[in-house]
Write an enzyme that holds these catalytic residues in place. Structure first.
Site, PDB file in Angstrom:
ATOM      1  N   CYS A 134      59.659  15.459  71.772  1.00  0.00           N
ATOM      2  CA  CYS A 134      60.430  14.216  71.911  1.00  0.00           C
ATOM      3  C   CYS A 134      60.008  13.120  70.915  1.00  0.00           C
ATOM      4  O   CYS A 134      60.853  12.464  70.306  1.00  0.00           O
ATOM      5  CB  CYS A 134      60.314  13.692  73.338  1.00  0.00           C
ATOM      6  SG  CYS A 134      58.692  13.930  74.080  1.00  0.00           S
ATOM      7  N   HIS A 247      60.597   6.541  74.813  1.00  0.00           N
ATOM      8  CA  HIS A 247      59.369   6.412  74.043  1.00  0.00           C
ATOM      9  C   HIS A 247      59.584   5.365  72.945  1.00  0.00           C
ATOM     10  O   HIS A 247      60.656   5.310  72.341  1.00  0.00           O
ATOM     11  CB  HIS A 247      59.009   7.738  73.337  1.00  0.00           C
ATOM     12  CG  HIS A 247      58.638   8.857  74.261  1.00  0.00           C
ATOM     13  ND1 HIS A 247      58.374   8.701  75.598  1.00  0.00           N
ATOM     14  CD2 HIS A 247      58.466  10.184  73.994  1.00  0.00           C
ATOM     15  CE1 HIS A 247      58.067   9.874  76.127  1.00  0.00           C
ATOM     16  NE2 HIS A 247      58.118  10.793  75.184  1.00  0.00           N
TER      17      HIS A 247
HETATM   18  P1  NAP Z   1      59.497  18.933  85.374  1.00  0.00           P
HETATM   19  O1  NAP Z   1      60.261  17.740  85.790  1.00  0.00           O
HETATM   20  O2  NAP Z   1      58.170  19.174  85.966  1.00  0.00           O
HETATM   21  O3  NAP Z   1      60.411  20.227  85.634  1.00  0.00           O
HETATM   22  C1  NAP Z   1      59.954  21.527  85.449  1.00  0.00           C
HETATM   23  C2  NAP Z   1      61.094  22.499  85.696  1.00  0.00           C
HETATM   24  O4  NAP Z   1      60.649  23.817  85.400  1.00  0.00           O
HETATM   25  C3  NAP Z   1      61.562  22.531  87.133  1.00  0.00           C
HETATM   26  O5  NAP Z   1      62.934  22.796  87.162  1.00  0.00           O
HETATM   27  C4  NAP Z   1      60.780  23.711  87.689  1.00  0.00           C
HETATM   28  O6  NAP Z   1      61.417  24.300  88.786  1.00  0.00           O
HETATM   29  C5  NAP Z   1      60.833  24.644  86.519  1.00  0.00           C
HETATM   30  N1  NAP Z   1      59.786  25.661  86.589  1.00  0.00           N
HETATM   31  C6  NAP Z   1      58.455  25.469  86.557  1.00  0.00           C
HETATM   32  N2  NAP Z   1      57.813  26.649  86.660  1.00  0.00           N
HETATM   33  C7  NAP Z   1      58.753  27.597  86.717  1.00  0.00           C
HETATM   34  C8  NAP Z   1      58.737  29.015  86.844  1.00  0.00           C
HETATM   35  N3  NAP Z   1      57.592  29.692  86.892  1.00  0.00           N
HETATM   36  N4  NAP Z   1      59.913  29.670  86.883  1.00  0.00           N
HETATM   37  C9  NAP Z   1      61.065  28.993  86.849  1.00  0.00           C
HETATM   38  N5  NAP Z   1      61.162  27.669  86.737  1.00  0.00           N
HETATM   39  C10 NAP Z   1      60.013  26.975  86.677  1.00  0.00           C
HETATM   40  O7  NAP Z   1      59.250  18.960  83.817  1.00  0.00           O
HETATM   41  P2  NAP Z   1      60.205  18.446  82.613  1.00  0.00           P
HETATM   42  O8  NAP Z   1      59.790  17.113  82.185  1.00  0.00           O
HETATM   43  O9  NAP Z   1      61.631  18.661  82.950  1.00  0.00           O
HETATM   44  O10 NAP Z   1      59.740  19.394  81.451  1.00  0.00           O
HETATM   45  C11 NAP Z   1      59.961  20.756  81.438  1.00  0.00           C
HETATM   46  C12 NAP Z   1      59.498  21.304  80.116  1.00  0.00           C
HETATM   47  O11 NAP Z   1      60.336  20.803  79.080  1.00  0.00           O
HETATM   48  C13 NAP Z   1      58.070  20.869  79.760  1.00  0.00           C
HETATM   49  O12 NAP Z   1      57.135  21.797  80.118  1.00  0.00           O
HETATM   50  C14 NAP Z   1      58.131  20.677  78.265  1.00  0.00           C
HETATM   51  O13 NAP Z   1      57.705  21.859  77.608  1.00  0.00           O
HETATM   52  C15 NAP Z   1      59.570  20.496  77.968  1.00  0.00           C
HETATM   53  N6  NAP Z   1      59.820  19.133  77.527  1.00  0.00           N
HETATM   54  C16 NAP Z   1      60.205  18.965  76.286  1.00  0.00           C
HETATM   55  C17 NAP Z   1      60.425  17.732  75.800  1.00  0.00           C
HETATM   56  C18 NAP Z   1      60.727  17.579  74.386  1.00  0.00           C
HETATM   57  O14 NAP Z   1      60.046  16.840  73.769  1.00  0.00           O
HETATM   58  N7  NAP Z   1      61.704  18.226  73.833  1.00  0.00           N
HETATM   59  C19 NAP Z   1      60.326  16.614  76.599  1.00  0.00           C
HETATM   60  C20 NAP Z   1      59.933  16.776  77.896  1.00  0.00           C
HETATM   61  C21 NAP Z   1      59.676  18.062  78.352  1.00  0.00           C
HETATM   62  P3  NAP Z   1      60.977  24.064  90.329  1.00  0.00           P
HETATM   63  O15 NAP Z   1      61.865  22.970  90.854  1.00  0.00           O
HETATM   64  O16 NAP Z   1      61.276  25.365  90.961  1.00  0.00           O
HETATM   65  O17 NAP Z   1      59.536  23.706  90.342  1.00  0.00           O
HETATM   66  N1  12T Z   2      52.811  17.126  77.107  1.00  0.00           N
HETATM   67  O1  12T Z   2      57.580  19.287  74.660  1.00  0.00           O
HETATM   68  O2  12T Z   2      53.452  14.996  78.435  1.00  0.00           O
HETATM   69  O3  12T Z   2      55.633  19.605  73.802  1.00  0.00           O
HETATM   70  O4  12T Z   2      54.986  13.755  77.519  1.00  0.00           O
HETATM   71  C1  12T Z   2      56.659  16.957  75.700  1.00  0.00           C
HETATM   72  C2  12T Z   2      56.169  15.907  76.446  1.00  0.00           C
HETATM   73  C3  12T Z   2      54.602  18.104  75.904  1.00  0.00           C
HETATM   74  C4  12T Z   2      56.383  19.059  74.601  1.00  0.00           C
HETATM   75  C5  12T Z   2      54.399  14.834  77.686  1.00  0.00           C
HETATM   76  C6  12T Z   2      54.090  17.058  76.642  1.00  0.00           C
HETATM   77  C7  12T Z   2      55.855  18.020  75.434  1.00  0.00           C
HETATM   78  C8  12T Z   2      54.886  15.969  76.901  1.00  0.00           C
END
Ligand code: NAP
Ligand code: 12T
Length: 339
Positions: A134, A247
């Protein structure tokens, strides 16, 4: 199985109940992406939960190895370990993966794409496309036009990152802690190593051997890969602040060619994905609370560097769950179906 153009596509959202996954669903709806069947996937914790897409109720299903049969796109945001394990099953099923985790970003053969910057990195028959971090996305949207015109030598960046970047639990942690502090009660921390309410933590993701965090090194390595120039020097400090969404970044850019804040302001006014908000007289500059829910990367506070000739300073703000994650991923899918 090769990708072929259709009127509508079957789309799977992996991590549909998460902070990013929920934005994926609303972004697909708002942009009217040509969705035929939408499959929402998560872990056993939330399988059966009902979410809505365009007014229709869809039950969340358990993610399995066979979840991708008959799907065209899988938008992953369930963490790197889930992507590493399940993306290969999606590829085997002929379903294009757009991955929001850090799992594949620096893999040599996997494109790392920001549509305003390097759309041509998407191959004719994509398998996995990585969505950048991000903080990197919003920065390169602003750096790209500057690099094209002035050749960037060095970037010094400090981030002010919102808690939504670490997911739903972190949003809850800031809420609970803020109320506890205002009530004069003790706080406890689970997501972060210290209290985030009324505090700043110079620590995002894990520390590495060189003293930088992994988040900081993502900004170094991903910026070079997306801009296609390993000579760009990036000196980052990433900080978590008690903000819910968006951010902010303080950026200093040093260039080969002579540069001025005034010229860059004009350049960025006409650059894709950017909105310049820069009227200090009227206290107008990009703000996290204004960027929340918006698509653009907001740039302001453009100033000439007083300490160096060919350098400028500015301030960048964007909604980390939108352009920083869900919107960028959906834009990548739009590029693929649109060509
Ligand atoms: P979050 O709110 O904690 O959501 C995590 C999601 O993943 C929930 O839907 C969870 O489902 C699911 N999940 C976790 N473990 C799983 C498993 N073993 N099998 C299936 N589903 C599973 O986190 P978030 O902020 O949305 O972030 C998710 C991911 O996106 C992060 O780990 C990060 O790598 C990525 N991300 C990327 C950016 C970016 O910069 N592009 C920004 C933020 C996040 P449940 O409801 O079943 O727990
Ligand atoms: N640890 O997509 O914590 O690599 O804000 C994005 C956001 C990892 C990622 C965070 C993180 C990622 C965070």
């Amino acid at each position: 199985m090769a990708f072929s153009k259709k009127e509508k596509y079957n789309v799977a959202v992996v991590g549909a109940t998460g902070a990013v996954g929920r934005r994926m669903i609303t972004t697909l709806a708002e942009r009217d992406f040509p969705v035929d069947r939408l499959v929402l996937l998560a872990s056993a914790r939330s399988a059966g939960q009902v979410l809505t897409f365009k007014g229709k109720s869809i039950a969340v299903e358990l993610l399995t190895e066979s979840s991708f049969a008959g799907q065209d796109f899988a938008l992953f945001s369930a963490g790197a370990s889930v992507s590493l394990k399940y993306a290969p099953f999606s590829v085997d099923a002929g379903c294009i993966v757009i991955d929001n985790s850090s799992a594949f970003r620096m893999e040599k053969d996997i494109p790392l794409v920001v549509p305003e910057v390097n759309p041509d990195a998407i191959p004719d028959q994509p398998e996995i496309i990585a969505n950048p971090n991000c903080s990197t996305i919003q920065m390169v949207v602003a750096l790209h036009p500057i690099h094209a015109k002035y050749r960037i030598k060095r970037v010094v960046v400090s981030t002010y990152q919102s808690v939504s970047g670490s997911g739903q639990k972190a949003i809850a942690e800031l809420t609970t802690q803020s109320m506890a502090v205002l009530d004069g009660k003790d706080t406890s921390s689970e997501v972060y190593p210290h209290q985030i309410a009324f505090n700043c933590l110079p620590h995002i993701d894990v520390f590495l051997d060189n003293g930088y965090t992994k988040e900081e090194m993502k900004m170094v390595n991903e910026t070079r890969k997306i801009l296609g120039d390993d000579s760009i020097q990036v000196s980052p400090t990433t900080v978590r602040v008690p903000v819910f969404y968006s951010h902010s970044e303080s950026v200093n850019v040093e260039t080969e060619a002579p540069i001025s804040a005034e010229a860059v302001k004009k350049l960025l006014r006409h650059s894709p994905g950017i909105r310049v908000v820069d009227d200090p007289e009227r206290s107008e500059y990009p703000l996290a609370i204004d960027a929340e829910g918006k698509d653009e990367v907001f740039v302001g506070r453009l100033r000439n560097d007083l300490s160096r000739k060919k350098a400028i300073n500015f301030w960048i703000v964007s909604d980390n769950l939108r352009k920083g994650a869900a919107l960028n991923a959906v834009q990548i899918a739009e590029l693929i179906v649109g060509r």
